[in-house]
Scaffold this motif. Structure first.
Motif, PDB file in Angstrom:
ATOM      1  N   ARG A  35      -7.462  24.503  60.067  1.00  0.00           N
ATOM      2  CA  ARG A  35      -7.259  23.576  61.188  1.00  0.00           C
ATOM      3  C   ARG A  35      -8.555  22.843  61.531  1.00  0.00           C
ATOM      4  O   ARG A  35      -8.511  21.736  62.096  1.00  0.00           O
ATOM      5  CB  ARG A  35      -6.726  24.328  62.411  1.00  0.00           C
ATOM      6  N   ALA A  36      -9.706  23.410  61.178  1.00  0.00           N
ATOM      7  CA  ALA A  36     -10.971  22.707  61.392  1.00  0.00           C
ATOM      8  C   ALA A  36     -10.962  21.376  60.641  1.00  0.00           C
ATOM      9  O   ALA A  36     -11.644  20.424  61.025  1.00  0.00           O
ATOM     10  CB  ALA A  36     -12.144  23.573  60.922  1.00  0.00           C
ATOM     11  N   TYR A  37     -10.163  21.297  59.588  1.00  0.00           N
ATOM     12  CA  TYR A  37     -10.000  20.058  58.820  1.00  0.00           C
ATOM     13  C   TYR A  37      -8.748  19.288  59.269  1.00  0.00           C
ATOM     14  O   TYR A  37      -8.806  18.099  59.569  1.00  0.00           O
ATOM     15  CB  TYR A  37      -9.870  20.377  57.328  1.00  0.00           C
ATOM     16  N   THR A  38      -7.616  19.972  59.277  1.00  0.00           N
ATOM     17  CA  THR A  38      -6.340  19.272  59.474  1.00  0.00           C
ATOM     18  C   THR A  38      -6.189  18.673  60.860  1.00  0.00           C
ATOM     19  O   THR A  38      -5.376  17.761  61.043  1.00  0.00           O
ATOM     20  CB  THR A  38      -5.156  20.223  59.209  1.00  0.00           C
ATOM     21  N   SER A  39      -6.948  19.148  61.849  1.00  0.00           N
ATOM     22  CA  SER A  39      -6.833  18.609  63.204  1.00  0.00           C
ATOM     23  C   SER A  39      -7.215  17.131  63.277  1.00  0.00           C
ATOM     24  O   SER A  39      -6.874  16.451  64.240  1.00  0.00           O
ATOM     25  CB  SER A  39      -7.703  19.417  64.178  1.00  0.00           C
ATOM     26  N   MET A  40      -7.918  16.642  62.243  1.00  0.00           N
ATOM     27  CA  MET A  40      -8.331  15.230  62.275  1.00  0.00           C
ATOM     28  C   MET A  40      -7.514  14.357  61.329  1.00  0.00           C
ATOM     29  O   MET A  40      -7.760  13.157  61.218  1.00  0.00           O
ATOM     30  CB  MET A  40      -9.818  15.127  61.918  1.00  0.00           C
ATOM     31  N   GLN A  41      -6.531  14.938  60.631  1.00  0.00           N
ATOM     32  CA  GLN A  41      -5.777  14.176  59.633  1.00  0.00           C
ATOM     33  C   GLN A  41      -5.092  12.943  60.213  1.00  0.00           C
ATOM     34  O   GLN A  41      -5.211  11.844  59.675  1.00  0.00           O
ATOM     35  CB  GLN A  41      -4.730  15.077  58.954  1.00  0.00           C
ATOM     36  N   THR A  42      -4.358  13.134  61.313  1.00  0.00           N
ATOM     37  CA  THR A  42      -3.627  12.019  61.915  1.00  0.00           C
ATOM     38  C   THR A  42      -4.571  10.963  62.454  1.00  0.00           C
ATOM     39  O   THR A  42      -4.390   9.760  62.218  1.00  0.00           O
ATOM     40  CB  THR A  42      -2.719  12.526  63.047  1.00  0.00           C
ATOM     41  N   ALA A  43      -5.610  11.418  63.151  1.00  0.00           N
ATOM     42  CA  ALA A  43      -6.535  10.480  63.779  1.00  0.00           C
ATOM     43  C   ALA A  43      -7.292   9.633  62.766  1.00  0.00           C
ATOM     44  O   ALA A  43      -7.493   8.432  62.977  1.00  0.00           O
ATOM     45  CB  ALA A  43      -7.523  11.249  64.663  1.00  0.00           C
ATOM     46  N   LEU A  44      -7.697  10.235  61.650  1.00  0.00           N
ATOM     47  CA  LEU A  44      -8.496   9.508  60.664  1.00  0.00           C
ATOM     48  C   LEU A  44      -7.700   9.090  59.438  1.00  0.00           C
ATOM     49  O   LEU A  44      -8.257   8.564  58.477  1.00  0.00           O
ATOM     50  CB  LEU A  44      -9.701  10.361  60.235  1.00  0.00           C
ATOM     51  N   LYS A  45      -6.380   9.331  59.480  1.00  0.00           N
ATOM     52  CA  LYS A  45      -5.484   8.887  58.394  1.00  0.00           C
ATOM     53  C   LYS A  45      -5.940   9.414  57.031  1.00  0.00           C
ATOM     54  O   LYS A  45      -6.049   8.676  56.050  1.00  0.00           O
ATOM     55  CB  LYS A  45      -5.388   7.363  58.380  1.00  0.00           C
ATOM     56  N   VAL A  46      -6.222  10.724  56.976  1.00  0.00           N
ATOM     57  CA  VAL A  46      -6.601  11.360  55.724  1.00  0.00           C
ATOM     58  C   VAL A  46      -5.691  12.554  55.466  1.00  0.00           C
ATOM     59  O   VAL A  46      -4.951  12.998  56.353  1.00  0.00           O
ATOM     60  CB  VAL A  46      -8.073  11.844  55.743  1.00  0.00           C
TER      61      VAL A  46
END
Length: 216
Positions: A35-46
């Protein structure tokens, strides 16, 4: 996909996919680590691609090689100097793929790390919040924010700060409702505005204020 000289098809790197290799035994909760990575997936479109299978057969090795080839770049958490992560990092370097090292010095005996990579630039962190911040900065540095035309990050950050100024003492969930932004995105904006904010309360109920405002 593009054809190779020999007629085989080789992966074309996806613009916003990132390969992540990490040792399973690094933390008790792998879901929390990811989740340290996936929490930013939507926000940064990655999209983060995790090497979830242990490298023990040629078939698995081929799958991981394809994941490395298909990603824009890779992050290799060498904490513990794990054999599988070391192999995957070596594969990426040998394939000429862009590879970044992540490293928690509190969980690694520096004597285990080969001397020829100790001086490499790395995402050094001591907890998962620091890891998230480091990865966010790396993604923005390498891929931008994913905005089609203009970068909305700064506009949304200013919108959030304005909302906090008018509505001090709100939680992340409350700020998400007030701004109409996704909760994970609000958390990202808060991390990017750390120097301009102060907070109070426990983690789950953390309340935010502008740093320039006095205690309330």
């Amino acid at each position: 996909m593009a054809p190779s000289e020999g007629g085989d098809r080789v992966p074309v790197p996806e613009a916003r996919e990132i390969f992540v290799a990490y040792p399973w035994a690094l933390y008790d909760d792998r879901v929390l680590y990811k989740r340290a990575y996936t929490s930013m997936q939507t926000a940064l479109k990655v999209k983060f691609l995790f090497a979830e299978q242990r490298v023990s057969t040629g078939t698995v090795l081929t799958k991981i090689r394809e994941m490395i080839e298909s990603a824009a770049f890779g992050i290799y958490d060498v904490s513990h100097w794990n054999a599988n992560v070391t192999l995957e990092y070596g594969m990426a370097v040998g394939m000429g793929r862009k590879a970044f090292i992540a490293f928690n010095p509190e969980k690694t005996d520096l004597g285990d790390v080969p001397s020829d990579v100790r001086g490499y630039d790395r995402l050094q962190y001591r907890n998962l919040d620091e890891l998230t911040t480091a990865v966010e900065s790396l993604v923005v540095q390498e891929l931008g924010t994913g905005a089609a035309e203009i970068d909305p990050l700064e506009a949304h950050r200013r919108q959030l700060l304005a909302s906090i100024k008018v509505n001090p003492g709100k939680t992340v969930q409350q700020l998400a409702v007030l701004t109409g932004l996704d909760k994970d995105y609000v958390q990202l904006l808060i991390r990017r505005s750390d120097s301009e904010l102060r907070s109070s309360g426990a983690t789950r109920g953390m309340k935010y204020f502008l740093a320039e405002d006095g205690a309330r």
